[in-house]
Design a protein around this motif. Structure first.
Motif, mmCIF file in Angstrom:
data_model
loop_
_atom_site.group_PDB
_atom_site.id
_atom_site.type_symbol
_atom_site.label_atom_id
_atom_site.label_comp_id
_atom_site.label_asym_id
_atom_site.label_seq_id
_atom_site.Cartn_x
_atom_site.Cartn_y
_atom_site.Cartn_z
ATOM 1 N N PHE A 220 0.812 -1.211 0.000
ATOM 2 C CA PHE A 220 0.000 0.000 0.000
ATOM 3 C C PHE A 220 0.854 1.274 0.000
ATOM 4 C CE2 PHE A 220 -2.794 -3.231 1.847
ATOM 5 C CZ PHE A 220 -3.879 -3.106 0.984
ATOM 6 N N GLY A 221 2.105 1.156 0.288
ATOM 7 C CA GLY A 221 2.945 2.354 0.297
ATOM 8 C C GLY A 221 4.388 2.025 -0.040
ATOM 9 N N PRO A 222 4.731 1.922 -1.330
ATOM 10 C CA PRO A 222 3.853 2.129 -2.485
ATOM 11 C C PRO A 222 3.086 0.859 -2.861
ATOM 12 C CG PRO A 222 6.066 1.687 -3.237
ATOM 13 C CD PRO A 222 6.140 1.691 -1.733
ATOM 14 N N ILE A 223 2.161 1.000 -3.795
ATOM 15 C CA ILE A 223 1.432 -0.142 -4.350
ATOM 16 C C ILE A 223 2.179 -0.627 -5.589
ATOM 17 C CG2 ILE A 223 -0.693 -0.885 -5.486
ATOM 18 C CD1 ILE A 223 -2.206 1.073 -3.729
ATOM 19 N N ASN A 224 2.489 -1.902 -5.601
ATOM 20 C CA ASN A 224 3.112 -2.517 -6.771
ATOM 21 C C ASN A 224 2.020 -3.156 -7.634
ATOM 22 O OD1 ASN A 224 5.907 -2.073 -5.857
ATOM 23 N ND2 ASN A 224 5.348 -3.534 -4.253
ATOM 24 N N GLU B 290 -2.723 8.941 -9.132
ATOM 25 C CA GLU B 290 -2.058 9.368 -7.900
ATOM 26 C C GLU B 290 -1.152 8.278 -7.344
ATOM 27 O OE1 GLU B 290 -1.275 11.945 -4.580
ATOM 28 O OE2 GLU B 290 -2.105 12.307 -6.565
ATOM 29 N N LEU B 291 -1.634 7.043 -7.321
ATOM 30 C CA LEU B 291 -0.915 5.960 -6.637
ATOM 31 C C LEU B 291 0.029 5.171 -7.543
ATOM 32 C CD1 LEU B 291 -3.813 4.557 -4.407
ATOM 33 C CD2 LEU B 291 -2.026 6.197 -3.783
ATOM 34 N N LEU B 292 -0.255 5.134 -8.855
ATOM 35 C CA LEU B 292 0.551 4.303 -9.754
ATOM 36 C C LEU B 292 1.370 5.109 -10.759
ATOM 37 C CD1 LEU B 292 -2.015 1.476 -10.648
ATOM 38 C CD2 LEU B 292 -0.469 1.602 -8.688
ATOM 39 N N PHE B 293 0.909 6.305 -11.115
ATOM 40 C CA PHE B 293 1.546 7.068 -12.198
ATOM 41 C C PHE B 293 1.899 8.492 -11.770
ATOM 42 C CE2 PHE B 293 -1.452 3.992 -14.068
ATOM 43 C CZ PHE B 293 -0.537 3.165 -14.707
ATOM 44 N N GLY B 294 2.284 8.635 -10.517
ATOM 45 C CA GLY B 294 2.577 9.955 -9.965
ATOM 46 C C GLY B 294 3.804 10.626 -10.544
ATOM 47 N N PHE C 47 -9.556 0.277 -12.345
ATOM 48 C CA PHE C 47 -10.731 -0.255 -11.649
ATOM 49 C C PHE C 47 -10.369 -1.525 -10.883
ATOM 50 C CE2 PHE C 47 -13.140 2.844 -13.993
ATOM 51 C CZ PHE C 47 -14.088 3.211 -13.048
ATOM 52 N N GLY C 48 -9.378 -2.271 -11.375
ATOM 53 C CA GLY C 48 -8.840 -3.358 -10.568
ATOM 54 C C GLY C 48 -8.217 -2.836 -9.288
ATOM 55 N N LEU C 49 -7.463 -1.740 -9.404
ATOM 56 C CA LEU C 49 -6.871 -1.091 -8.225
ATOM 57 C C LEU C 49 -7.955 -0.630 -7.257
ATOM 58 C CD1 LEU C 49 -4.519 0.308 -6.665
ATOM 59 C CD2 LEU C 49 -4.935 2.305 -8.125
ATOM 60 N N MET C 50 -9.010 -0.030 -7.773
ATOM 61 C CA MET C 50 -10.101 0.428 -6.902
ATOM 62 C C MET C 50 -10.724 -0.741 -6.153
ATOM 63 S SD MET C 50 -12.006 3.413 -9.097
ATOM 64 C CE MET C 50 -13.051 3.827 -7.683
ATOM 65 N N GLY C 51 -10.848 -1.882 -6.852
ATOM 66 C CA GLY C 51 -11.357 -3.072 -6.181
ATOM 67 C C GLY C 51 -10.419 -3.566 -5.093
ATOM 68 N N TYR C 52 -9.121 -3.564 -5.402
ATOM 69 C CA TYR C 52 -8.102 -3.971 -4.428
ATOM 70 C C TYR C 52 -8.166 -3.091 -3.182
ATOM 71 C CZ TYR C 52 -3.296 -4.416 -2.553
ATOM 72 O OH TYR C 52 -2.186 -4.580 -1.757
ATOM 73 N N LEU C 53 -8.252 -1.786 -3.384
ATOM 74 C CA LEU C 53 -8.345 -0.858 -2.260
ATOM 75 C C LEU C 53 -9.658 -1.035 -1.504
ATOM 76 C CD1 LEU C 53 -6.953 2.349 -4.023
ATOM 77 C CD2 LEU C 53 -5.780 1.001 -2.262
#
Length: 360
Positions: free
Chosen positions: A25-29, A156-160, A324-330
């Motif tokens: 989660f910090g960072p997300i791979n 924000e989380l993957l392509f900052g 949307f996969g990331l949103m599901g994971y979160l």
């Protein structure tokens, strides 16, 4: 964690399926392990394009029928040799998989509290025997937000590392940092109008700009579009099909103007609107089907001094399904997956309705 991101956009190209792995989660791979687009046949494309005119009973039935379509495509996807090998190599059963489904948007009028994405998660869960998370937009609208764009959580989380992320799909939208906060908004319609006028020429899209490049600019129409009230508004703001139908897809255009000329004019308009909303410098990641349109990309490069970056094909095609996969994971882990700075909701929140597979 393995998550299958499922996305259907307003351009009606088809259903995007992206099998992704997320960890931390910090960072997300993250990694896209396998992905595929299932194109709609002519009947489904017509059905979905006309749904906004149907009555409530019909929409309820289509919520189920469309979920069955999604579930069948997921079953076919999971039965592919490549996918079976991936799941086996990661010691994962289908029942352990999380399906994160956006659904297909029928209505999106957040200012009236209305947004509807069909494809009932309970039906998908029952047919696939997988966990399902879906309906990401409703909660944000209920909290006073626009319910869109949602993809900026991934930016924000993957392509900052990029100064801006531009998606050119049914609508063009942009995501970037302003005063240290992630901001994003829908810029203008894109493929939703290009595909409509390409259909008048017997095609599904303006592939490689082959129709728009032979058209001429309709100056009076371009001037009308350039001065639309929406473009004067500040974000958060989002667009829906209803607005596009009333302004861009009126029958008067189609009865008077050559579709090639409408396509040429729309490409110029799209490029101008995007350029006006991009930062004046820096690196801009461009994804979505419009990234393949040479007329849009070449004109955009002429209009902006920012560096336009086109990533690999899987990221261009499946970034939205990935996010949307990331949103599901979160959401599965009860983490924030919608940013109020983007949507205008009263607070950041964790959105999505979960249907667990009940140990089938």
């Amino acid at each position: 964690m393995l998550v299958l991101g499922v996305m259907s956009g307003t351009s009606l190209d088809g259903i995007d399926l992206a099998l992704c792995h997320f960890s931390g989660f910090g960072p997300i791979n993250y990694e896209i392990l396998y992905a595929e687009t299932i194109e709609y046949d002519r009947e489904w494309r017509e059905e979905l394009s006309n749904l906004y005119m149907r009555d409530g009973s019909y929409l309820c039935s289509m919520n189920i029928h469309y979920a069955r379509l999604i579930a069948l495509q997921i079953q076919n996807f999971l039965s592919k040799k490549e996918v079976i090998e991936i799941l086996k190599s990661r010691n994962t059963q289908n029942s352990d998989l999380l399906i994160s489904s956006h659904g297909h948007t029928v209505f999106h009028e957040p200012d009236t509290g209305l947004t509807l994405q069909i494809g009932h998660g309970a039906v998908i869960m029952a047919m696939t025997k997988c966990h399902v998370i879906c309906d990401f937009r409703s909660q944000d609208v209920a909290l006073g937000g626009q319910g869109a764009p949602l993809v900026p959580i991934g930016d924000e989380l993957l392509f900052g590392e990029y100064d801006a992320c531009l998606n050119i799909g049914g609508f063009a939208n942009v995501s970037l940092k302003i005063d240290g906060k992630r901001r994003a908004w829908d810029i203008c319609p894109a493929n939703i109008v290009l595909n409509r006028w390409a259909a008048r020429l017997g095609d599904t899209m303006d592939r490689d700009g082959k129709y728009s490049q032979t058209g001429r600019l309709i100056r009076e129409i371009l001037d009308q579009w350039e001065h639309l009230e929406y473009y004067q508004k500040k974000g958060p703001k989002s667009l829906g099909r209803e607005w596009v139908e009333s302004i861009f897809l009126e029958n008067v255009y189609e009865s008077v103007f050559n579709p090639r000329d409408l396509l040429h004019t729309a490409v110029e308009h799209i490029a101008r609107r995007i350029a006006a909303d991009l930062p004046s410098s820096g690196r801009v990641l461009v994804t979505g089907g419009g990234a393949y349109h040479p007329g849009i990309i070449n004109r955009l490069k002429q209009l902006t001094s920012a560096e336009i970056i086109l990533p690999d094909k899987w990221l261009i095609d499946f970034k939205e399904a990935l996010v949307f996969g990331l949103m599901g994971y979160l959401g599965w882990h009860n983490k924030i997956n919608v940013l109020s700075s983007v949507t205008g909701a009263e607070k950041d929140h964790c959105s999505g309705v979960i249907f667990k597979n009940q140990n089938f």
